[in-house]
Design a protein around this motif. Structure first.
Motif, mmCIF file in Angstrom:
data_model
loop_
_atom_site.group_PDB
_atom_site.id
_atom_site.type_symbol
_atom_site.label_atom_id
_atom_site.label_comp_id
_atom_site.label_asym_id
_atom_site.label_seq_id
_atom_site.Cartn_x
_atom_site.Cartn_y
_atom_site.Cartn_z
ATOM 1 N N ILE A 99 40.505 -11.591 -1.524
ATOM 2 C CA ILE A 99 40.481 -10.257 -2.134
ATOM 3 C C ILE A 99 41.618 -10.113 -3.149
ATOM 4 N N VAL A 100 42.815 -10.504 -2.743
ATOM 5 C CA VAL A 100 43.973 -10.352 -3.628
ATOM 6 C C VAL A 100 43.827 -11.226 -4.874
ATOM 7 N N LEU A 101 43.382 -12.466 -4.695
ATOM 8 C CA LEU A 101 43.190 -13.344 -5.848
ATOM 9 C C LEU A 101 42.127 -12.765 -6.784
ATOM 10 N N GLY A 102 41.047 -12.231 -6.212
ATOM 11 C CA GLY A 102 40.021 -11.606 -7.030
ATOM 12 C C GLY A 102 40.524 -10.396 -7.782
ATOM 13 N N LEU A 103 41.357 -9.586 -7.125
ATOM 14 C CA LEU A 103 41.939 -8.417 -7.793
ATOM 15 C C LEU A 103 42.869 -8.832 -8.927
ATOM 16 N N MET A 104 43.561 -9.951 -8.763
ATOM 17 C CA MET A 104 44.416 -10.450 -9.841
ATOM 18 C C MET A 104 43.587 -10.784 -11.082
ATOM 19 N N LEU A 105 42.362 -11.236 -10.865
ATOM 20 C CA LEU A 105 41.507 -11.613 -11.993
ATOM 21 C C LEU A 105 41.063 -10.411 -12.814
ATOM 22 N N GLN A 162 36.253 -8.984 -15.515
ATOM 23 C CA GLN A 162 35.395 -7.868 -15.133
ATOM 24 C C GLN A 162 33.909 -8.244 -15.238
ATOM 25 N N GLY A 163 33.148 -7.985 -14.160
ATOM 26 C CA GLY A 163 31.723 -8.258 -14.150
ATOM 27 C C GLY A 163 31.356 -9.723 -13.988
ATOM 28 N N SER A 164 32.347 -10.599 -13.853
ATOM 29 C CA SER A 164 32.063 -12.028 -13.768
ATOM 30 C C SER A 164 31.675 -12.435 -12.355
ATOM 31 N N VAL A 165 30.827 -13.433 -12.268
ATOM 32 C CA VAL A 165 30.358 -13.928 -10.976
ATOM 33 C C VAL A 165 30.784 -15.370 -10.757
ATOM 34 N N LEU A 166 30.276 -16.275 -11.601
ATOM 35 C CA LEU A 166 30.550 -17.696 -11.382
ATOM 36 C C LEU A 166 32.040 -18.042 -11.496
ATOM 37 N N PHE A 171 35.315 -4.451 -9.998
ATOM 38 C CA PHE A 171 36.013 -5.279 -9.014
ATOM 39 C C PHE A 171 35.090 -6.319 -8.373
ATOM 40 N N LEU A 172 33.985 -6.621 -9.040
ATOM 41 C CA LEU A 172 33.057 -7.608 -8.511
ATOM 42 C C LEU A 172 33.718 -8.962 -8.256
ATOM 43 N N PRO A 173 34.603 -9.452 -9.129
ATOM 44 C CA PRO A 173 35.270 -10.722 -8.828
ATOM 45 C C PRO A 173 36.048 -10.698 -7.516
ATOM 46 N N ALA A 174 36.624 -9.543 -7.179
ATOM 47 C CA ALA A 174 37.354 -9.450 -5.908
ATOM 48 C C ALA A 174 36.389 -9.577 -4.732
ATOM 49 N N LEU A 175 35.213 -8.949 -4.850
ATOM 50 C CA LEU A 175 34.218 -9.044 -3.779
ATOM 51 C C LEU A 175 33.700 -10.475 -3.654
ATOM 52 N N VAL A 176 33.441 -11.114 -4.794
ATOM 53 C CA VAL A 176 32.936 -12.486 -4.781
ATOM 54 C C VAL A 176 33.985 -13.441 -4.223
ATOM 55 N N ALA A 177 35.233 -13.299 -4.657
ATOM 56 C CA ALA A 177 36.298 -14.185 -4.174
ATOM 57 C C ALA A 177 36.518 -13.996 -2.673
ATOM 58 N N TRP A 178 36.481 -12.745 -2.207
ATOM 59 C CA TRP A 178 36.621 -12.473 -0.766
ATOM 60 C C TRP A 178 35.540 -13.179 0.035
ATOM 61 N N SER A 179 34.285 -13.021 -0.375
ATOM 62 C CA SER A 179 33.169 -13.609 0.357
ATOM 63 C C SER A 179 33.206 -15.134 0.278
ATOM 64 N N THR A 180 33.600 -15.672 -0.876
ATOM 65 C CA THR A 180 33.678 -17.128 -1.040
ATOM 66 C C THR A 180 34.750 -17.716 -0.134
ATOM 67 N N PHE A 181 35.916 -17.079 -0.083
ATOM 68 C CA PHE A 181 36.979 -17.534 0.830
ATOM 69 C C PHE A 181 36.456 -17.565 2.260
ATOM 70 N N LEU A 198 46.818 -19.553 -11.553
ATOM 71 C CA LEU A 198 47.099 -20.451 -12.679
ATOM 72 C C LEU A 198 45.842 -21.208 -13.097
ATOM 73 N N LEU A 199 45.117 -21.731 -12.118
ATOM 74 C CA LEU A 199 43.892 -22.466 -12.428
ATOM 75 C C LEU A 199 42.829 -21.550 -13.028
ATOM 76 N N ALA A 200 42.726 -20.325 -12.480
ATOM 77 C CA ALA A 200 41.714 -19.379 -12.957
ATOM 78 C C ALA A 200 41.964 -18.968 -14.402
ATOM 79 N N LEU A 201 43.203 -18.628 -14.714
ATOM 80 C CA LEU A 201 43.517 -18.100 -16.038
ATOM 81 C C LEU A 201 43.621 -19.179 -17.111
ATOM 82 N N PHE A 202 44.135 -20.350 -16.741
ATOM 83 C CA PHE A 202 44.435 -21.354 -17.759
ATOM 84 C C PHE A 202 43.475 -22.538 -17.805
ATOM 85 N N ILE A 203 42.583 -22.643 -16.838
ATOM 86 C CA ILE A 203 41.593 -23.721 -16.888
ATOM 87 C C ILE A 203 40.180 -23.144 -16.814
ATOM 88 N N ILE A 204 39.876 -22.435 -15.725
ATOM 89 C CA ILE A 204 38.531 -21.877 -15.555
ATOM 90 C C ILE A 204 38.225 -20.847 -16.641
#
Length: 459
Positions: free
Chosen positions: A184-190, A221-225, A163-173, A264-270
Motif C-alpha cells: 500500500i505504501v509503495l503504491g501510494l508513493m507512486l 495515476q490510473g496505471s495498472v501494469l 489511488f489505483l496503483p496503491a490498490l494494485v500494489a497492495w493486492s500484488t504484495f 527507485l526501480l519504479a521511478l527510474f527503470i519501470i
C-alpha cells in the motif's frame, strides 16, 4: 464442525501440508495449488461439513465454501501449513505459462473489482447529471451546480482511480507473499502529490520531472501494469531481505530497504520504460486515425483496448485535447466507446450463459460498468481471465470502430463513452453513435456466446 476442524479436514484430504504448495482464496472458494494432484481425495473433501463442492482448474484445486465462510476457513488453514515443518516435502515450482500468468494477474484484481464497479457507476451518474443537455431539462446550466456538490461527486468518482496503483500494489504484495501494508505504501508513493500527475502530463498542463538530464518521471495515476510489476519486484525484494537480514534488524531494515529499492526501480527503470512506450503509442494512434477506408478505426477499436491493461491510456488525453482545441471535435472518442461497449457485450454473454454463481455475481455489474465506460471490472474480473471473451470483445470493438470511422463520427467533448457518451452526440450523429455501439456490443456478445465461452468454465 468449527472452522478450524473444517480447515484441518480439508488439509488432510488434499494430502497434508507437505502436498500444499500455496493457498489463496476468492470470494467463495479456497484455491489450493498442490505438488501432487493424485494425493487429493475429492470425495472426502466434498464430504466435509459445509463444503459445497470442488473442482480442479488452471492448476488449482478449488474448494467451494461460500461468501464469508471461506475467509474464516482460510484463516484457520494457513497456520496449519507451518504447524508440522518436518512433514512438509520440498515444493515443486509450478511452470509459468501464459494462462497461469493471466490467472495471477486476474487474482490480483479480485478484491479490487467491487470498488471499480462502484466507481464506474458513480462516474456514469456524475457524467449524466452534469451535462448541459440534461440540466437544460430543468432549466439549469453546469455553471449553476454548487461547487461543493461537484467536489463531493469528484471524491466519489476520482479516489479509486487516483489511488489505483496503491490498490494494485497492495493486492500484488499479498498474492506474491510480501507484506500488504508495504505494498500500500509503495503504491501510494507512486501517486504522491509531489510527482507530476500522469493525467495532467497527458493533457499537456504539467511537465515530467527530468532526472540526470534525460530520465522523465511522472506519477502513476490510473496505471495498472506498472504498479503490478512494481508490486512483484517489491514483494520479491522483501522476501529476499527477510532471508538474510538478522531477526533483530528485520523490523528496521526490511521495510526501509524494500520501499527504497522498490521506489527507485519504479521511478527510474519501470517508469521511463513505460513513458517511452506511451510516446510510441501516441504516435501510432495519430497515424492510425489518418488511415483511409476505416482501417485505423478497425485497428484501434480492436487493439486500443490493450492500452488500459498496460496503464498507458492516459497519454491519449493529450491527443483528444489537441483535436478539440484544433477544430472542436474528438475523433477518437466514438472508436474507444465501441471497445468499451464490446467488453460489456462479451461479459454479459458470459454472465448469462455461465452456470457459475461466482461468474454471474461478478459479471452482471461488471458488464453494466463497462456499458457506462469503466471496463476494468469487466476486463480483469471476467474477459481477460477467460481469454477468449476478451478476444471476442476486441473483434467487436474493431467492427464498431471501423463503422465509426467510415461514418466519420466525432464527439463534441471527451471522457464519456458508452451510455453516458451519448450526451456528446446530441445532434444528427446520435442515431449513428447508438448504431455503431449496438453493433460492437452485438458482435462481441454473439461471438462470445457461440465461440468464446463454454457454460461450465470457471475463472
Amino acid at each position: 464442525m468449527n472452522n478450524k476442524k473444517i480447515a484441518g479436514e480439508i488439509l488432510k484430504f488434499v494430502g497434508g501440508a507437505g502436498n500444499v504448495q500455496s493457498v489463496t482464496h476468492c470470494a467463495t472458494r479456497l484455491r489450493i495449488i498442490t505438488n501432487d494432484k493424485a494425493q487429493i481425495d475429492s470425495k472426502a473433501v466434498e464430504a466435509v461439513d459445509k463444503v459445497k463442492g470442488t473442482f480442479f482448474n488452471s492448476g488449482q484445486y478449488q474448494v467451494i465454501l461460500g461468501t464469508g465462510l471461506v475467509d474464516k476457513v482460510y484463516s484457520e488453514f494457513v497456520p496449519l501449513l507451518s504447524a508440522s515443518p518436518a512433514d512438509q516435502a520440498a515444493p515443486k515450482k509450478e511452470k509459468m505459462t501464459f494462462k497461469r500468468a493471466i490467472r495471477i494477474f486476474g487474482d490480483v484484481f479480485v478484491p479490487i473489482i467491487p470498488v471499480l464497479v462502484a466507481t464506474g457507476l458513480f462516474m456514469g451518474l456524475r457524467g449524466l447529471l452534469t451535462q448541459q443537455a440534461v440540466l437544460g431539462m430543468i432549466g439549469l446550466t453546469p455553471s449553476q451546480i454548487p461547487k461543493e456538490l461537484l467536489v463531493f461527486t469528484q471524491v466519489l468518482t476520482d479516489t479509486a482511480f487516483a489511488f489505483l496503483p496503491a490498490l494494485v500494489a497492495w493486492s500484488t504484495f499479498k498474492i506474491f507473499g510480501g507484506t500488504p501494508i508495504l505494498g500500500i505504501v509503495l503504491g501510494l508513493m507512486l501517486v504522491s502529490s509531489v510527482l507530476p500527475n500522469a493525467y495532467a502530463v497527458g493533457e499537456g498542463t504539467a511537465k515530467p520531472l527530468i532526472f540526470f538530464g534525460f530520465l522523465k518521471v511522472v506519477g502513476y495515476q490510473g496505471s495498472v501494469l506498472p504498479a503490478f510489476v512494481t508490486g512483484i519486484v517489491g514483494s520479491k525484494i522483501e522476501i529476499f531481505l527477510k532471508k538474510y537480514i538478522p531477526d533483530s534488524l528485520d523490523l528496521i531494515l526490511t521495510p526501509f530497504l524494500t520501499l527504497l529499492s522498490g521506489l527507485l526501480l519504479a521511478l527510474f527503470i519501470i517508469g521511463p520504460i513505460f513513458h517511452g512506450v506511451e510516446t510510441g503509442v501516441l504516435q501510432a494512434v495519430e497515424f492510425l486515425l489518418a488511415l483511409p477506408l476505416g482501417i485505423g478505426g478497425l485497428i484501434y477499436g480492436s487493439f486500443g483496448q490493450l492500452l488500459g491493461i498496460f496503464g498507458i491510456h492516459h497519454i491519449l488525453n493529450f491527443l483528444e485535447i489537441s483535436m478539440l482545441g484544433k477544430d472542436g471535435w474528438d475523433y477518437l472518442n466514438p472508436i474507444g466507446s465501441c471497445g468499451n461497449v464490446a467488453q460489456a457485450g462479451a461479459v454479459l454473454a458470459v454472465s448469462i450463459k455461465s452456470l457459475s454463481p461466482k461468474i454471474k455475481q461478478i459479471g452482471y455489474p461488471s458488464a453494466l460498468s463497462a456499458a457506462l465506460g469503466i471496463t476494468e471490472p469487466a476486463i480483469f474480473g471476467i474477459s481477460l481471465r477467460l481469454i477468449k471473451p476478451y478476444i471476442m470483445a476486441m473483434i467487436g470493438g474493431g467492427v464498431g470502430g471501423f463503422l465509426a470511422s467510415i461514418l466519420h463520427l466525432r464527439a463534441d467533448g471527451m471522457a464519456l463513452t458508452g451510455i453516458p457518451g451519448m450526451l456528446l452526440y446530441l445532434n444528427e450523429q446520435l442515431p449513428l453513435f447508438i448504431f455503431v455501439n449496438l453493433v460492437a456490443f452485438g458482435v462481441a456478445f454473439g461471438l462470445t456466446w457461440f465461440f468464446g465461452y463454454q457454460k461450465n468454465q470457471e475463472l
